[in-house]
Design an enzyme around this catalytic site. Sequence first.
Site, PDB file in Angstrom:
ATOM      1  N   SER A 118      -3.866  51.234  52.416  1.00 55.39           N
ATOM      2  CA  SER A 118      -2.963  50.452  52.171  1.00 55.39           C
ATOM      3  C   SER A 118      -3.425  49.737  50.880  1.00 55.39           C
ATOM      4  O   SER A 118      -3.838  48.048  50.783  1.00 55.39           O
ATOM      5  CB  SER A 118      -2.380  49.466  53.031  1.00 55.39           C
ATOM      6  N   GLY A 161      -2.245  48.401  47.951  1.00 61.13           N
ATOM      7  CA  GLY A 161      -1.529  47.437  47.421  1.00 61.13           C
ATOM      8  C   GLY A 161      -1.608  46.084  47.913  1.00 61.13           C
ATOM      9  O   GLY A 161      -1.875  44.703  47.658  1.00 61.13           O
ATOM     10  N   ASP A 162      -1.463  46.186  49.451  1.00 65.07           N
ATOM     11  CA  ASP A 162      -1.580  44.766  50.331  1.00 65.07           C
ATOM     12  C   ASP A 162      -3.035  44.302  50.145  1.00 65.07           C
ATOM     13  O   ASP A 162      -3.084  42.969  49.998  1.00 65.07           O
ATOM     14  CB  ASP A 162      -1.669  45.221  51.898  1.00 65.07           C
ATOM     15  N   SER A 163      -4.124  44.997  50.252  1.00 65.09           N
ATOM     16  CA  SER A 163      -5.469  44.515  49.842  1.00 65.09           C
ATOM     17  C   SER A 163      -5.497  43.842  48.504  1.00 65.09           C
ATOM     18  O   SER A 163      -6.335  42.847  48.377  1.00 65.09           O
ATOM     19  CB  SER A 163      -6.511  45.636  50.150  1.00 65.09           C
ATOM     20  N   GLY A 208      -3.885  40.729  48.319  1.00 65.19           N
ATOM     21  CA  GLY A 208      -4.450  39.727  49.238  1.00 65.19           C
ATOM     22  C   GLY A 208      -5.627  39.003  48.527  1.00 65.19           C
ATOM     23  O   GLY A 208      -5.981  37.833  48.426  1.00 65.19           O
TER      24      GLY A 208
END
Length: 368
Positions: free
Chosen positions: A118, A120-122, A125
């Site tokens: 994933s 985009g999430d990382s 973040g």
Amino acid sequence: MAVMSYDIIVRQLAIRSDVLIENFKPGSTPTIPYSSPSTHNATSTALEKWDLHPAAIHPYNPDLIYTRVSGYGQTGPWEPRPGYASVCEAESGFRYINGFPDEASGALNGPPVRPNISLGDSVAGLHAAFGTVLALLQRQRKKEAGEAGGTTVDVSILESMLNLMEGIIPEYDRKSKIRGPSGSSVTGIVPTNAYPCLPASSSSTTPVYIVIGANGDTLYARLMHLIGAPHLASPQYAQNHQRAVPAAQSAIEEAIRAWTSVRSTTDVEQALEAAKIPVGRVVNVKDMVEQGEQLRARGAIQDVWVPSKGEDGWSVKMQGTFPVLEGCEAKPRWAGPDLGAHTGDVLGGLLGLSEAELQRLKEKDIIG
């Protein structure tokens, strides 16, 4: 005795904190006073509905940093849209350049290829962490000037992914160029690609791939002499822009493939390392954990102890802590505590709640 509600608990924690991080779907921020929560806009986020938004908390903690992570940001026509990493990766243009191009048009041919993480999430973040640190530094300067230091860090997954997209926007703006996918290479950089080597065993017919990055001009010349193609090191191929011409790139790539395809990855790696040309095997997690000497030497893979109630516990391997800071032995202290493991410490230590009060909160299912 009345039991403290969840929103009051969060409010009291926010008043005592440096940073509040949330990733609710955005909505309209209410302008009504704190005493009228029932009239909140139905599209507000949970923080707005609970009167935990910046305008409600900053009067009590003017130095609080709000870090708000969402799909599309806290403003704009897409503000209220739900946004997961996958769809934001698509809207950022990232998915379009991942895959294989149509030979005639260069456009994406078939479905885009998704990295099996994933991303985009990382990436969001990381932007949230960096933005929070910047806000804390800004707060310090504001306080030195006698000003309130609180602010909002607005992080969107869409913009975080867009930040990875290098020069695609100026390329389009100045040259009307739409960058497309390029398979296992990268547009305009030659040679850098994944090349086939001999299968890993005699019983297999599947080639093993190795990545070579020899796009620096001197590296390129050394590689061409190494693989027995000195004619491709002539002046007409000396600079990258000359090699990036489709006909030249095709000839170069074919020469490299012809050389690697009759050799093992070990032979290719050793030859290129001796010539000081960047090379890397395409490895999986088993290779990294069991054979990753560089990762082991730097402590990049750590054994972390996981305690277990009524048992001795167990150990699990996981990534270390990066980046490495000189003089700081930073490594994972745990693999992740059980849900609610520190609730008592936080609510008791910061808010001064007694064991009896914590028990009443548990009975009301306000805490776990």
